[in-house]
Each structure stands twice: as C-alpha cells, then as structure tokens.
Design an enzyme around this catalytic site. Structure first.
Site, PDB file in Angstrom:
ATOM      1  CB  CYS A 380      -0.987  -0.043   1.164  1.00 23.96           C
ATOM      2  SG  CYS A 380      -2.470   0.899   0.794  1.00 23.96           S
ATOM      3  CG  HIS A 506      -3.471  -3.626   3.183  1.00 21.13           C
ATOM      4  ND1 HIS A 506      -2.444  -3.179   3.984  1.00 21.13           N
ATOM      5  CD2 HIS A 506      -4.146  -2.522   2.774  1.00 21.13           C
ATOM      6  CE1 HIS A 506      -2.499  -1.854   4.063  1.00 21.13           C
ATOM      7  NE2 HIS A 506      -3.518  -1.439   3.337  1.00 21.13           N
ATOM      8  CD  GLU A 508      -1.244  -6.411   5.279  1.00 21.22           C
ATOM      9  OE1 GLU A 508      -0.910  -6.613   4.096  1.00 21.22           O
ATOM     10  OE2 GLU A 508      -1.483  -5.269   5.741  1.00 21.22           O
TER      11      GLU A 508
END
Ligand code: GLN
Length: 543
Positions: A380, A506, A508
C-alpha cells in the site's frame, strides 16, 4: 441455535480474541458450523478513524468493513471470510438506534438503553446466526468486566440466556490467575472478584479460562470452582504457550471443547486436529532463521502490524524458516542511514501507513533494497513509496511525490483519482475491501500467484498516477497487476532484481495458516535463498 458469549476480566490483553478463535476452530473441527462475532463497546462507528497507536491494526473484510483486529484471528483460525457485520461497535449500535428514532421508528416511545439498545444488540447476534447454516454463534465482548460502556452488551447477553434458555447459551469468562513469585503462590482472588462483578449484572459464567504462567494444580482448580460456582472440569487452564497457534491444542487437552458441547447439549464427534497438529510440528522443527526488517511508522505498537506478523509466520512455516522481524522506525533510517539501520537483514518490507512522517526513511530503505538486491515487498503506502523512489532515483524526476504529502506538488506520481475528494470527510471514504486484479503473464506476480485474476483487499485513498506510467515503465518498472479495465495499478515489480514487488492492496489480510500469501511466501523464500553464510540460526534470531 446455540450461542456462546466470551467475556474477559481482571485485566485486558489476556488474549480473548485468540481464545474465541481457538474455541471456534475446535468446534468447527468437531463438524459444527460456527460464526464468530466481535462486539466493541467504544463509540467509534468503526475503528477506521482510530490511530494505530490507539487501536492497533484495522482489519479489512472482503466487503470493505473496517473492523477490529480480532476478526483477523477469527478468519485465520477458522479459514473463513467474514463480513463487516461480524464486527459491531457501540457506535454502530447507537447510530442505528438514533437513526430509527429520528425516522420515527419508535412510535412515540421514550428511547432507552434497556430495551432499545439491548434489543439492537440482540438483533445483531441473532442476525449472524440466521445467515446461512450456522450451528453456533460465538460472540466476543471487547473490554473488561466493570467497564461502564460494556454494560449494555453484557445486559443484552443476560437477556439472551433468559430468552433462549441455559441449554442454548453459554458464558465463558477469561481471567488472569496471577502467580506471586515472592510468596510462590497462585492467587485466585482477582478471579473471584471478576466473577462477582459478572454476577452483579446477572451473569453466572459456565466456564472459566484461567490465564496463568504456571500450571494450575487440582487444589487451585477446586478452589476457583467452589468460589466462582462453576464445575471443576469447567475451570480451564490457559497457560502461556509458545505461540498463539498452540492455544487450540492446549484447550483441547484441557477438555474445553468437550465441556462446551456437553453444556450446550450438542451432538458432535471428536475434533479433527490433524492438519493443525502437523503445522505445529513443522513449526517446532524449524531450525533456520531469517531476519526481515519492517520499516514503518508504528513499530513501537506491534498490534498495528498484527496480520503482517501472522503472514510472516505462515510463510515461514511453509519455507521451514523462522522469520525474525526486525522492527525499524522509518525515522531511524533517515537519521542513521540505511546502511546502519538495515545492516544484515535478508529482506525488507515497507508496510501501509498514512501521513508524511517517516517517508524519507522509507524511500531510503527502498533505495537500499533496490540497489543492493535485497528482497523487498511494499504494501500500500509501501507501493506508493516504491513508485516515488523509482521515479526520483531511476527516472530522474527528482521532486516526484504523493499529493497526500503535498497537495500542490509538481510531480504527483501518486495522486487522488478524479471524483475522490469526498468533501473532506474521513470515515469510510477510502477504496475499501476486495477488488479484482488482472495479472500480466510472464511476471513475478504471475509466477507467485499461478493465476491470471485475483481478488485482494484494499484500504487507501491514493493511487498511482496514470500520467506517469509510461515513463516509469520505460525505465524498467513493470505494472504486473492492474484493475481489469487497466485504470488502476495494483502490483508493481522490477524484473532485474532477485525479488522486488509491491502491491496497492494488503496481502497480509488474506494469509492463512495453511495457505500463506504468495507475496509473503515469495519474500521469505527469496530472503532465505539470499542469506549469506553468516546468517543467524533460528535460536539466535528469536533471542
Ligand atoms: N496513505 C495512503 C493512501 O491513503 C496509503 C494507505 C495505506 O497504506 N493503507 O492511499
């Protein structure tokens, strides 16, 4: 429908979210269909407007909900995607009640905490259960018993038991049972007081999860059972374990899932924990370590990067290495220089973030990774910084910047898209949730994902400015992922580098224990391959 409510007492930070997620996993592995939900008693409508220093990470769901980080644990442990409705704040509840009042929905009544706010809370618990085929709804109540703002939630839970019956509602209370070293004694008084607090509001817990540093002997268990009015097998030891992933197995050995199904009169077989056990075995057998730097702004508060830490764990297990995260304050890179601040790391990750502070250090860390062929992943803001750095240092656009940091800058390589001003409003004005992304064949991204179209979760306002795509591309930056219509850049990479990739989304948030995220898997694999012969062992890096 069966309901389980999980509360916490004595102190906060006992790991209620992990406890809830572990219970969810155990019940799911017994063949039950489980939904997990979190209530947060604060008045923000969602955690989206809160600083990471206050709240830790904001976990984003596929449908764009900005939610509590415990939802990340729920998704990871249950391997299930949740939605914004699984995270409910007092702000959301009051907002709904007040909106209904303004539109005349209460037909002249005085609107009160009981029954109107509590009804709204109960509706939201039941709504989760009514969605699809669910057997058990597990609701975690944030905060600690005794908090004023938590009262309406606890009152709603009490009413649920009254209405649904004791066979259908279970209260699990997580407490701290401290060990006083000087006296060499385990103390049960805080637990007694905490349960007393619950009793005052009409809730008798059925099961106590006792966080403790030391094993709880039979005498202590008997004492807690007697004074807190629970059965002895319902006093569950929740001892400190090596990692959060050990918690479900420990709970199972303590008989927690057995007693839950018994008290709720559920027919369910033994849980299938084979896959989970295999993961723990693989995790425990790891001997090698690899050090990866996370260069960010919120590094003192590791809760701000919760999902990143877990994504590293998942990617580490699949690569048979332990990732030791070196937390590096971006401002230290600026002060000390990248050579000094990042010496010896095998990989660098620049995570998401907001605002200008630390940008110089992040750009410096990215330049260092790019020039020294250190594996790099940007997320990001990390992608935005990678594009700025590339524009400045490779394309020669010396004043390239994001208009987030300087609205009138001459070369906004990162900019707001048309129609994105939102009249200055902050809450819920970002590109949020899952969006499709098309992957360019023959790129590192294509290789890592092994797919041509993916969906990933976003939380940002700014985008790569299309006016600069030509010059960036000509100089060697590959746009390996874009929105299907090509208008938004989703992934960038550099071909002439062992591993240099960054995503506007993102990654994750979608990493799971048995399915590490490709971008994290790739970073850890590249870092492992790159380590020089002086690299530390797992034991050294975890020290
Ligand atoms: N601040 C940047 C934006 O809003 C990046 C956000 C992030 O990293 N999550 O676009």
């Amino acid at each position: 429908m069966k309901y389980i409510f999980i509360t916490g007492g004595v102190v906060s930070s006992l790991g209620k979210g992990i406890a809830a997620a572990s219970i969810g996993l155990l019940l799911k592995q017994r063949g039950l269909r489980v939904a997990l939900q979190k209530f947060d008693p604060y008045l923000n409508v969602d955690p989206g407007t809160m600083s990471p220093f206050q709240h830790g990470e904001v976990f984003v769901t596929d449908d764009g909900g900005e939610t509590d980080l415990d939802l990340g644990h729920y998704e990871r442990f249950l391997d299930q995607n949740l939605t914004r409705d699984h995270s409910v704040t007092a702000g959301k509840v009051y907002q709904a009640v007040i909106e209904r009042e303004r539109s005349g929905g209460y037909l002249g009544k005085t609107v009160q905490v009981v029954p109107h706010v509590t009804d709204e809370i109960k509706t939201r618990v039941k709504a989760i259960g009514a969605r699809g085929d669910i057997d058990v709804v597990i609701t975690e109540i944030g905060g600690t018993t005794g908090d004023i703002e938590g009262l309406p939630f606890l009152e709603a839970c009490r009413q649920m038991r009254h209405e649904e019956g004791a066979d259908n509602c279970l209260f699990i209370h997580l407490v701290l049972v401290p060990y006083i070293k000087a006296a060499k004694e385990i103390k049960t008084k805080p637990t007694q007081h905490s349960v007393k607090g619950l009793l005052e509001i009409g809730i008798q817990p059925d099961i106590l999860l006792c966080r403790t540093e030391v094993p709880l002997g039979p005498e202590i268990r008997a004492k807690i059972a007697l004074f807190c009015n629970v059965r002895e097998p319902a006093v569950i030891e929740a001892r400190d374990v090596a990692s959060i992933y050990h918690v479900p197995l420990h709970f199972h050995r303590e008989g927690l899932d057995d007693i839950i199904v018994k008290l709720l009169h559920i027919e369910a077989g033994e849980p299938d924990l084979e896959e989970w056990e295999r993961m723990i075995q693989r995790m425990t057998a790891i001997e090698e370590g690899v050090r990866i730097a996370v260069v960010g702004k919120y590094v003192q508060i590791q809760d701000a990067y919760k999902s990143i830490i877990e994504a590293f764990t998942h990617a580490g297990v699949q690569n048979d290495v332990q990732v030791a995260v070196q937390w590096v304050d971006a401002e230290d890179v600026e002060k000390l220089g990248a050579d000094e601040a990042l010496r010896g790391v095998a990989g660098i990750l620049v995570p998401g973030g907001f605002g200008e502070r630390g940008i110089v250090g992040k750009l410096e860390a990215i330049r260092y990774a790019r020039e020294n062929e250190i594996p790099f992943l940007g997320i990001c803001l990390g992608l935005q910084c990678a594009v700025i750095e590339f524009a400045r240092d490779v394309c020669g656009i010396k004043d390239a910047l994001s208009s987030e940091f300087s609205p009138n800058c001459a070369n906004p390589v990162i900019d707001l898209m048309e129609g994105q001003t939102h009249g200055g409003k902050k809450g819920g004005t970002m590109r949020l949730g899952a969006y499709p992304c098309q992957i360019k064949p023959g790129t590192l991204a294509a290789d890592l994902y092994g797919a041509s179209e993916i969906r990933e979760r976003h939380r940002h306002r700014w985008e790569v400015n299309n006016e600069y795509r030509d010059v960036l591309e000509r100089n060697g930056l590959t746009f390996s992922g874009t929105s299907p219509d090509g208008s938004l850049v989703e992934i960038v990479e550099i071909a002439d580098h062992p591993y240099f990739i960054a995503s506007q989304f993102h990654p994750e948030l979608r990493s799971r224990p048995h399915r590490p995220h490709p971008l994290f898997f790739g970073l850890v694999r590249a870092a492992k391959a790159q380590r020089n012969s002086h690299s530390p062992s797992a034991r050294q890096v975890s020290a």
